[in-house]
Enzyme design. Sequence first.
Site, PDB file in Angstrom:
ATOM      1  N   GLY A 181     -47.774  21.442 -27.750  1.00 28.35           N
ATOM      2  CA  GLY A 181     -47.876  20.149 -28.418  1.00 28.35           C
ATOM      3  C   GLY A 181     -48.304  19.034 -27.485  1.00 28.35           C
ATOM      4  O   GLY A 181     -49.120  19.221 -26.573  1.00 28.35           O
ATOM      5  N   ASP A 230     -46.690  17.609 -25.160  1.00 26.91           N
ATOM      6  CA  ASP A 230     -46.250  17.907 -23.789  1.00 26.91           C
ATOM      7  C   ASP A 230     -47.365  18.653 -23.036  1.00 26.91           C
ATOM      8  O   ASP A 230     -47.744  18.280 -21.908  1.00 26.91           O
ATOM      9  CB  ASP A 230     -44.970  18.758 -23.870  1.00 26.91           C
ATOM     10  CG  ASP A 230     -44.204  18.861 -22.572  1.00 26.91           C
ATOM     11  OD1 ASP A 230     -44.575  18.183 -21.600  1.00 26.91           O
ATOM     12  OD2 ASP A 230     -43.216  19.624 -22.540  1.00 26.91           O
ATOM     13  N   GLY A 289     -42.595  17.395 -34.217  1.00 28.18           N
ATOM     14  CA  GLY A 289     -43.355  18.642 -34.192  1.00 28.18           C
ATOM     15  C   GLY A 289     -42.405  19.818 -34.238  1.00 28.18           C
ATOM     16  O   GLY A 289     -41.639  19.972 -35.196  1.00 28.18           O
ATOM     17  N   VAL A 290     -42.384  20.602 -33.170  1.00 25.52           N
ATOM     18  CA  VAL A 290     -41.559  21.815 -33.188  1.00 25.52           C
ATOM     19  C   VAL A 290     -40.062  21.505 -33.278  1.00 25.52           C
ATOM     20  O   VAL A 290     -39.298  22.348 -33.729  1.00 25.52           O
ATOM     21  CB  VAL A 290     -41.835  22.746 -31.979  1.00 25.52           C
ATOM     22  CG1 VAL A 290     -43.290  23.176 -31.943  1.00 25.52           C
ATOM     23  CG2 VAL A 290     -41.444  22.135 -30.668  1.00 25.52           C
ATOM     24  N   TYR A 291     -39.643  20.299 -32.932  1.00 27.65           N
ATOM     25  CA  TYR A 291     -38.217  19.967 -33.021  1.00 27.65           C
ATOM     26  C   TYR A 291     -37.769  19.622 -34.447  1.00 27.65           C
ATOM     27  O   TYR A 291     -36.574  19.485 -34.698  1.00 27.65           O
ATOM     28  CB  TYR A 291     -37.851  18.853 -32.038  1.00 27.65           C
ATOM     29  CG  TYR A 291     -37.657  19.324 -30.597  1.00 27.65           C
ATOM     30  CD1 TYR A 291     -37.839  20.656 -30.227  1.00 27.65           C
ATOM     31  CD2 TYR A 291     -37.263  18.425 -29.600  1.00 27.65           C
ATOM     32  CE1 TYR A 291     -37.655  21.083 -28.913  1.00 27.65           C
ATOM     33  CE2 TYR A 291     -37.068  18.850 -28.276  1.00 27.65           C
ATOM     34  CZ  TYR A 291     -37.271  20.180 -27.949  1.00 27.65           C
ATOM     35  OH  TYR A 291     -37.079  20.600 -26.644  1.00 27.65           O
TER      36      TYR A 291
END
Length: 174
Positions: free
Chosen positions: A31, A33, A124-126
Amino acid sequence: MPIQIMLGDITEVDADAWVNAANPSLLGGSGVDGAIHKAAGGELVNACYMFKELQPGIRCPPGIARITPGFKARVKWIIHTVGPVWHGGNKGEAETLANCYRNSFQLAQQHNVQSIVFPAISCGVYGFPWAQAAEIALREAKVEVAARKDQLKVTFCCFAEEIYKIYRAAHEIA
Ligand code: APR
């Protein structure tokens, strides 16, 4: 306007600082990061290694923020913060996300940052619900802009049209 919402890739935005939606290791991920680490180059991960591990693999707990130089990126500073993983909303997720903004703004002020760009932390993934995340982000930005005597410019950089619209709506309501 001190607070702006834009659609795009954070690594193409000029500012004094970007905020990275990191994980507790601070050693990079996918993402935003991954995009920020790619833009900054390999020196960034070396700098992140230098932060003391509070527990094995944890250099930055959720809600906390750390700052590094931007290295090869177009920003002077990168502020790394770790958003909460969404577990349904009863695990303090909202307060942890608010702390990401508060602690990022505190580091920004300490380093004389006049312009800061945030991604949609935890969206996002969280898995944080977007409307609630946007409301928290805009609320905290408005508090900070009002509190700072100098002219801080805050930009929220959304990567996709759908979340951009949600941030725009939160901006109008807040
Ligand atoms: N510019 C701006 N926003 C971006 C970019 C980019 N280049 N790439 C992704 N995004 C957006 C995503 O679309 C999402 O809306 O950033 C938002 C946050 O998504 P994630 O990067 O998945 O961050 P988060 O939900 O906070 O999860 C953090 O992801 O990669 C890992 O190491 C990171 O484990 C940590 C987790």
